[in-house]
Design an enzyme around this catalytic site. Structure first.
Site, PDB file in Angstrom:
ATOM      1  N   GLY A 112     -13.390  -3.878  -0.600  1.00  0.00           N
ATOM      2  CA  GLY A 112     -14.764  -3.359  -0.640  1.00  0.00           C
ATOM      3  C   GLY A 112     -14.950  -2.289  -1.707  1.00  0.00           C
ATOM      4  CE  LYS A 129     -22.198 -15.083   4.194  1.00  0.00           C
ATOM      5  NZ  LYS A 129     -22.608 -14.160   5.264  1.00  0.00           N
ATOM      6  NE  ARG A 150      -4.273  -1.652   1.643  1.00  0.00           N
ATOM      7  CZ  ARG A 150      -5.146  -2.215   2.471  1.00  0.00           C
ATOM      8  NH1 ARG A 150      -4.938  -2.157   3.764  1.00  0.00           N
ATOM      9  NH2 ARG A 150      -6.220  -2.809   2.006  1.00  0.00           N
ATOM     10  N   GLY A 179     -10.470  -8.553  -2.220  1.00  0.00           N
ATOM     11  CA  GLY A 179      -9.332  -8.753  -1.333  1.00  0.00           C
ATOM     12  C   GLY A 179      -8.734 -10.147  -1.394  1.00  0.00           C
TER      13      GLY A 179
HETATM   14  P1  ADP Z   1     -13.008 -11.667  -2.447  1.00  0.00           P
HETATM   15  O1  ADP Z   1     -12.389 -11.118  -1.175  1.00  0.00           O
HETATM   16  O2  ADP Z   1     -11.975 -11.954  -3.497  1.00  0.00           O
HETATM   17  O3  ADP Z   1     -14.130 -10.789  -2.941  1.00  0.00           O
HETATM   18  P2  ADP Z   1     -14.762 -13.421  -0.953  1.00  0.00           P
HETATM   19  O4  ADP Z   1     -14.465 -12.646   0.282  1.00  0.00           O
HETATM   20  O5  ADP Z   1     -16.111 -13.329  -1.520  1.00  0.00           O
HETATM   21  O6  ADP Z   1     -13.657 -13.098  -2.078  1.00  0.00           O
HETATM   22  O7  ADP Z   1     -14.535 -14.973  -0.668  1.00  0.00           O
HETATM   23  C1  ADP Z   1     -13.339 -15.506  -0.233  1.00  0.00           C
HETATM   24  C2  ADP Z   1     -13.561 -16.635   0.724  1.00  0.00           C
HETATM   25  O8  ADP Z   1     -14.407 -17.635   0.172  1.00  0.00           O
HETATM   26  C3  ADP Z   1     -12.268 -17.334   1.069  1.00  0.00           C
HETATM   27  O9  ADP Z   1     -11.983 -17.146   2.440  1.00  0.00           O
HETATM   28  C4  ADP Z   1     -12.538 -18.827   0.762  1.00  0.00           C
HETATM   29  O10 ADP Z   1     -12.038 -19.708   1.733  1.00  0.00           O
HETATM   30  C5  ADP Z   1     -14.048 -18.869   0.747  1.00  0.00           C
HETATM   31  N1  ADP Z   1     -14.518 -20.009  -0.064  1.00  0.00           N
HETATM   32  C6  ADP Z   1     -14.299 -20.249  -1.364  1.00  0.00           C
HETATM   33  N2  ADP Z   1     -14.843 -21.429  -1.737  1.00  0.00           N
HETATM   34  C7  ADP Z   1     -15.406 -21.968  -0.629  1.00  0.00           C
HETATM   35  C8  ADP Z   1     -16.115 -23.188  -0.359  1.00  0.00           C
HETATM   36  N3  ADP Z   1     -16.357 -24.068  -1.314  1.00  0.00           N
HETATM   37  N4  ADP Z   1     -16.536 -23.382   0.909  1.00  0.00           N
HETATM   38  C9  ADP Z   1     -16.299 -22.476   1.877  1.00  0.00           C
HETATM   39  N5  ADP Z   1     -15.635 -21.313   1.686  1.00  0.00           N
HETATM   40  C10 ADP Z   1     -15.200 -21.059   0.449  1.00  0.00           C
HETATM   41 MG    MG Z   2     -13.055 -11.190   0.905  1.00  0.00          MG
END
Ligand code: ADP
Ligand code: MG
Length: 402
Positions: free
Chosen positions: A382, A199, A37, A359
């Site tokens: 975010g 999610k 950063r 992230g």
């Molecule tokens: P980003 O930060 O890139 O937007 P998210 O925060 O939405 O991504 O999701 C990341 C998380 O999703 C990770 O901690 C990962 O462990 C979890 N994840 C991915 N696939 C699965 C799964 N099949 N079951 C449970 N958790 C999962």
């Molecule tokens: Mg995340």
């Protein structure tokens, strides 16, 4: 609306107040463990220094919740910044009041002063106008280059802009806007969107918005479990959103994709485990389309081998790729196969513009060594999601229009 940038204003002999995101990770001993950063803010800082501005930096670090707590001091960051730039870097023990004013007065043109953590005051996150005014007294020009907090309306990110002569975007924010907004307006086709992570409900707004532009979707992560559940498959103990609302959202997305005739690739098979731990044995389901299911006592933790093959083929044809969300639980050894393979397939496509947002996705891309291959790795979690949703970020909305 395009925003005025730091290269559009005269800065020589002026006091330039810059909001940066120096919220760096530190270990228990207070050592900075990752200075990405700080590095990301250098183009703006060095530009201002070279052009003879007095550079006054402000940032938050951690969540001191409005109290002066030494463990959240920016002093170690000032020290690291001094090592990363040729400019003289001073540190002010406070961000407003006499100490801060004295430090700003003492700082020369072509030099830098970093003010102490703005979140030592609770007025910061309240976006208190009096506090914003006090911060603004340090500068003639405001530059926002803190992309990671641009989605927050705080005194130092948004409020301050009302009390200066000019308010413009720094080079980092400009770069984020270029890749997350401008390049996606008419993307080189085929435009492939890779979504994963936890999610569906977190990503629904992005999915809906990108439906207007994307040529195909690739879906992995726990999100895919929710889609399979919504379709009526047995997903065992898999992490998924099983409430009526999430199921309705997932069904809605599937219906829209079908109506618009946009390929929406769910994993053909899913890798699952009995024990949610490093190196636990895993196996792939049969293809979902051929009666596959996750057994009742197991959980889907990654995309399967057939899914990897199909996703990689789709990615090899892409002209533009945006990747948001890991394909599986990449933090655990052995549950990272899909995320690694999809990252490799993206990295291998030399023709495509490759953008990573979110992230955990950025963490995964760096961890597996694909960072260098990407055209853009967003520095905001975010904030990047909100930009992809098409939202106007408060810290950018307040800047002068170009
Ligand atoms: P980003 O930060 O890139 O937007 P998210 O925060 O939405 O991504 O999701 C990341 C998380 O999703 C990770 O901690 C990962 O462990 C979890 N994840 C991915 N696939 C699965 C799964 N099949 N079951 C449970 N958790 C999962
Ligand atoms: Mg995340």
């Amino acid at each position: 609306m395009p925003k005025k940038s730091v290269s559009d204003v005269v800065v020589k002999g002026r006091r330039v107040l810059v909001r940066v995101d120096f919220n760096v990770p530190q270990d228990d001993a207070g050592e900075i463990t990752d200075d990405t950063r700080i590095q990301a803010a250098l183009p703006t800082i060095n530009h201002l220094v070279r052009n003879g501005a007095k550079v006054i930096l402000m940032s938050h670090l951690g969540r001191p919740k409005g109290e002066r707590k030494p463990e959240f001091s920016l002093a170690p960051v000032a020290k690291r910044l001094g090592e990363l730039t040729d400019a003289q870097v001073h540190f002010a023990d406070d961000c407003v009041g006499e100490t801060a004013t004295a430090a700003v007065n003492h700082c020369g043109y072509g030099e830098v002063v970093l003010l102490e953590n703005v979140r030592f005051y609770k007025e910061e996150t309240d976006n208190d106008p009096e506090f914003a005014k006090k911060l603004a007294e340090h500068g003639d020009v405001f530059v926002n280059d803190a992309f990671g907090t641009a989605h927050r309306a705080h005194s130092s990110t948004a409020g301050v802009a009302s009390y200066v002569d000019e308010a413009v975007a720094g080079f980092l924010i400009q770069k984020e806007l270029k890749f997350l907004v401008e390049e996606l307006e008419s993307p080189k086709k085929p435009f492939v969107v890779v979504m994963g992570g936890a999610k569906v409900s977190d990503k629904i707004a992005i999915l809906e918005r990108l439906m207007e532009k994307a040529d195909s979707f690739i879906i992995g992560g726990a999100m895919a479990n929710t889609f399979r559940f919504a379709q009526g498959y047995d997903i065992g103990k898999s992490f998924a959103q099983r409430d009526d609302e999430a199921v309705a959202l997932a069904k809605g997305i599937l219906k829209t994709a079908e109506e618009k005739n946009i390929p929406f690739l769910l994993p053909a098979d899913t890798r699952h485990t009995e024990k949610f731990e490093d190196d636990a044995p895993t196996e792939c389901t049969a293809l979902w389309a051929e009666g596959g299911s996750v057994p009742a006592d197991r959980e889907g933790i990654d995309i399967g081998d057939k899914a990897i093959e199909e996703f990689s083929a789709e990615l090899s044809k892409a002209g533009t790729i945006i990747w948001n969300g890991p394909m599986g639980v990449f933090e655990k050894r052995g549950f990272d196969i899909g995320t690694k393979a999809v990252g490799a397939a993206i990295a291998a496509n030399d023709n495509a513009l490759k953008i990573v947002g979110g992230g955990d996705s950025v963490t995964a891309a760096n961890q597996f060594g694909f960072g260098e291959k990407m055209d853009h790795m967003s520095t905001g979690g975010g904030a990047s999601l909100e930009l992809l949703e098409g939202k106007e970020l408060p810290g950018i909305a307040v800047l002068d229009d170009a």
